[in-house]
Design an enzyme around this catalytic site. Structure first.
Site, PDB file in Angstrom:
ATOM      1  N   HIS A 171     113.940  49.224  18.770  1.00 33.25           N
ATOM      2  CA  HIS A 171     113.934  50.467  17.996  1.00 33.25           C
ATOM      3  C   HIS A 171     112.486  50.833  17.690  1.00 33.25           C
ATOM      4  O   HIS A 171     111.776  50.087  17.021  1.00 33.25           O
ATOM      5  CB  HIS A 171     114.711  50.295  16.685  1.00 33.25           C
ATOM      6  N   HIS A 224     116.813  59.991  18.377  1.00 31.55           N
ATOM      7  CA  HIS A 224     117.012  60.906  17.248  1.00 31.55           C
ATOM      8  C   HIS A 224     115.634  61.476  16.893  1.00 31.55           C
ATOM      9  O   HIS A 224     114.710  61.352  17.682  1.00 31.55           O
ATOM     10  CB  HIS A 224     117.658  60.179  16.058  1.00 31.55           C
ATOM     11  N   ASN A 225     115.511  62.132  15.749  1.00 29.46           N
ATOM     12  CA  ASN A 225     114.245  62.785  15.391  1.00 29.46           C
ATOM     13  C   ASN A 225     113.775  63.684  16.536  1.00 29.46           C
ATOM     14  O   ASN A 225     112.680  63.517  17.092  1.00 29.46           O
ATOM     15  CB  ASN A 225     113.166  61.746  15.056  1.00 29.46           C
ATOM     16  N   GLY A 237     123.170  48.286  12.559  1.00 27.02           N
ATOM     17  CA  GLY A 237     123.522  47.993  11.167  1.00 27.02           C
ATOM     18  C   GLY A 237     122.293  47.496  10.438  1.00 27.02           C
ATOM     19  O   GLY A 237     121.263  48.160  10.397  1.00 27.02           O
ATOM     20  N   HIS A 278     122.998  57.457  12.617  1.00 26.14           N
ATOM     21  CA  HIS A 278     122.066  56.741  13.495  1.00 26.14           C
ATOM     22  C   HIS A 278     121.799  55.319  13.012  1.00 26.14           C
ATOM     23  O   HIS A 278     120.987  54.599  13.591  1.00 26.14           O
ATOM     24  CB  HIS A 278     120.757  57.510  13.606  1.00 26.14           C
ATOM     25  N   GLY A 279     122.475  54.902  11.959  1.00 23.45           N
ATOM     26  CA  GLY A 279     122.305  53.557  11.426  1.00 23.45           C
ATOM     27  C   GLY A 279     123.110  53.402  10.164  1.00 23.45           C
ATOM     28  O   GLY A 279     123.950  54.247   9.827  1.00 23.45           O
ATOM     29  N   VAL A 325     112.215  44.625  17.663  1.00 21.78           N
ATOM     30  CA  VAL A 325     112.717  44.192  18.959  1.00 21.78           C
ATOM     31  C   VAL A 325     113.455  42.895  18.680  1.00 21.78           C
ATOM     32  O   VAL A 325     112.922  42.007  18.009  1.00 21.78           O
ATOM     33  CB  VAL A 325     111.594  43.956  19.992  1.00 21.78           C
ATOM     34  N   MET A 362     120.024  43.513   9.606  1.00 13.47           N
ATOM     35  CA  MET A 362     119.758  42.264  10.319  1.00 13.47           C
ATOM     36  C   MET A 362     120.930  41.294  10.258  1.00 13.47           C
ATOM     37  O   MET A 362     121.043  40.395  11.080  1.00 13.47           O
ATOM     38  CB  MET A 362     118.493  41.603   9.771  1.00 13.47           C
ATOM     39  N   GLY A 402     121.795  53.358   7.114  1.00 13.09           N
ATOM     40  CA  GLY A 402     121.241  54.203   6.057  1.00 13.09           C
ATOM     41  C   GLY A 402     120.850  53.368   4.852  1.00 13.09           C
ATOM     42  O   GLY A 402     121.488  52.364   4.539  1.00 13.09           O
TER      43      GLY A 402
END
EC number: 6.5.1.8
Length: 476
Positions: free
Chosen positions: A255, A337-338, A371, A394-395, A228, A373, A397
């Site tokens: 997330h 997702h998932n 992305g 979704h990010g 968070v 941090m 990776g």
């Protein structure tokens, strides 16, 4: 009645296999014929049925149990010899392990179509970043352990300067109003959420047994890459659907997923699927459940419950922090997702589309792609691209596995990088260091056809589990 003392674990201890047979046996034990038997006598009878199920095939009370226990001939489900073609985005940056896993998924007899996103890396069953459309079936490990894991963003009408002036205050808010990992829960959780009145909590065994822990964990986040964070939102598209003018704002991004509830559902139904649908070793985690079966329908309902529970957790997080901040959100974006969705493919066929660590990107669908941090995430609008099965990354990776990150990245180097970018981290570990991730700008460059960018989110005050990272990569 003595037989009521028996539970599923009692049957497992005497060798009853996981799956439908345990439920059938427990149902049969409710028969009035067995009321006079004590627990030991009932267990002896159940052992006798397991030892010689053929002797009970004509017994009206035990017929169905016996049929399940009769040894079956080898019934391994074979894979198709050919690998169905599928689109790969940013293929040169995708590791071989992820590519091999996706190739295997494209050989399943139920597979219709697939795609691999530019942030893909190796996982279990379907690779992270894998999208798989199948016919009338659902793959528990194609969804994953953290069912319905999602991103949620709130945009506040506060200037960018607020972040620097009030960073310690925001840090305190995160410490007071967020909980992480398996041990931290709120003393007074928000138990009034309507999610807890859902019939699935009464009607599905594995879900029923997790209701108490779900009540305790509402509004909390998992370990690993879950976070968070407060940061800077930069809205760049004047025609965005958020109704927010172009400019800079304070944002809150979370997330996390479905906590212990989702993990229990995944573990239970994966075992059931692997028993019902034995596959070759390289594909064993891709075992599926037919949606025409009782088990398939139970998983589908439990999966949707877990996804809605994950959403409820995020709503609680944002409600708590918005109230503490004394500021209502101008706009919110949420995506997950998932998960598996029932969708109509471009050729008109109905399919179950699994997105394991992939963002839904149907035409006009909004989402957030984080992305690292020290790198921005992107607020996006899906373009409904057919080749990607209306999906996107979704990010960023992972570039390094968790073990590699811990071995190759020094604590001092990570802290200096965070300091240089003006990021304050509460908790976290080396396996979540920015250097462990791919370049998000490169990932976005490989999916220009999949999404339009409405703005960015740059992390500034981040909280993660203080116990170290044990989950998946950021954004999974």
């Amino acid at each position: 009645m003595p037989t009521k003392k028996l539970r599923s674990n009692d049957l497992r201890k005497i060798g009853y296999p996981e799956g439908r047979v345990i439920g059938l046996a427990l149902d049969a034990l409710a028969d009035k014929q067995l009321k006079t038997l004590d627990k030991g006598s009932v267990l002896a009878l159940l052992q006798q049925i397991k030892a010689d199920p053929y002797a009970f095939l004509r017994d009206p009370l035990w017929r169905e149990v016996a049929q399940e226990l009769v040894p079956q001939p080898s019934r391994e489900v074979g894979l198709n010899p050919d690998i169905k073609d599928y689109r790969r985005y940013g293929e040169q940056f995708i590791e071989d392990g992820a590519r091999r896993q996706m190739d295997t998924a494209m050989q399943l007899p139920v597979t219709i179509d697939g795609a691999l996103m530019p942030d893909a890396h190796q996982g279990y069953g379907l690779p992270i970043g894998g999208v798989l459309a199948v016919n009338n079936a659902v793959i528990p490990y194609g969804v994953g352990m953290d069912i319905g894991c999602r991103m949620a963003l709130s945009v506040f009408e506060l200037p960018a300067s607020y972040l620097n002036k009030h960073s310690q205050e925001l840090r305190k808010l995160l410490l007071e109003h967020t909980k992480f990992g398996n041990k931290e829960v709120f003393k007074k959780p928000y138990t009034d959420d309507p999610i807890f009145e859902r019939p699935e909590f009464r009607e599905i065994g594995v879900v029923r047994h997790k209701r108490d822990s779900a009540l305790a964990q509402i509004g909390s986040s998992g370990s690993g890459n879950h976070f968070v964070e407060f940061g800077l939102v930069d809205i760049t598209d004047p025609n965005n659907e958020l109704g927010v003018p172009v400019g800079q704002y304070v944002g809150l991004l979370s997330h996390s997923g479905s906590r212990g509830l989702g993990a229990a559902v995944a573990q239970h139904f994966t075992k059931v699927a692997m028993e019902k649908c034995p596959l070759p070793p390289q594909a064993r985690h891709l075992a599926w459940l037919s949606l025409d079966s009782q088990e398939g329908q139970e998983y589908w309902r439990a999966m949707n419950l877990a996804g809605d529970y994950a959403s409820a957790c995020h709503h609680d997080i944002h409600r708590r922090l918005s109230k503490a901040l004394g500021n209502a959100a101008l706009a919110q974006v949420e995506n997950h997702h998932n998960f598996a969705w029932k969708e109509t493919l471009p050729d008109g066929r109905e399919a179950i589309v699994h997105r394991k660590g992939a963002t839904p990107a149907g035409k006009g669908v909004l989402g957030v792609i984080p992305g690292s941090m020290t790198a921005p995430g992107f607020i996006v609008r899906g373009r409904g691209e057919r080749d990607s099965l209306q999906s996107a990354a979704h990010g960023a990776g992972r570039r390094l596995s968790r073990t590699q990150a811990k071995a190759q990245i020094a604590e001092g180097d990570m802290r200096r990088q965070l300091r240089d970018h003006g990021v304050e981290l509460i908790g976290g570990g080396l396996d979540e260091a920015p250097a462990a991730y791919k370049d998000i700008h490169q990932v976005m460059a490989h999916q220009r056809d999949l999404v339009d960018v409405l703005g960015t989110f740059t992390p500034k005050v981040v909280r993660m589990d203080a116990g170290g990272s044990r989950g998946k990569g950021r954004g999974e």
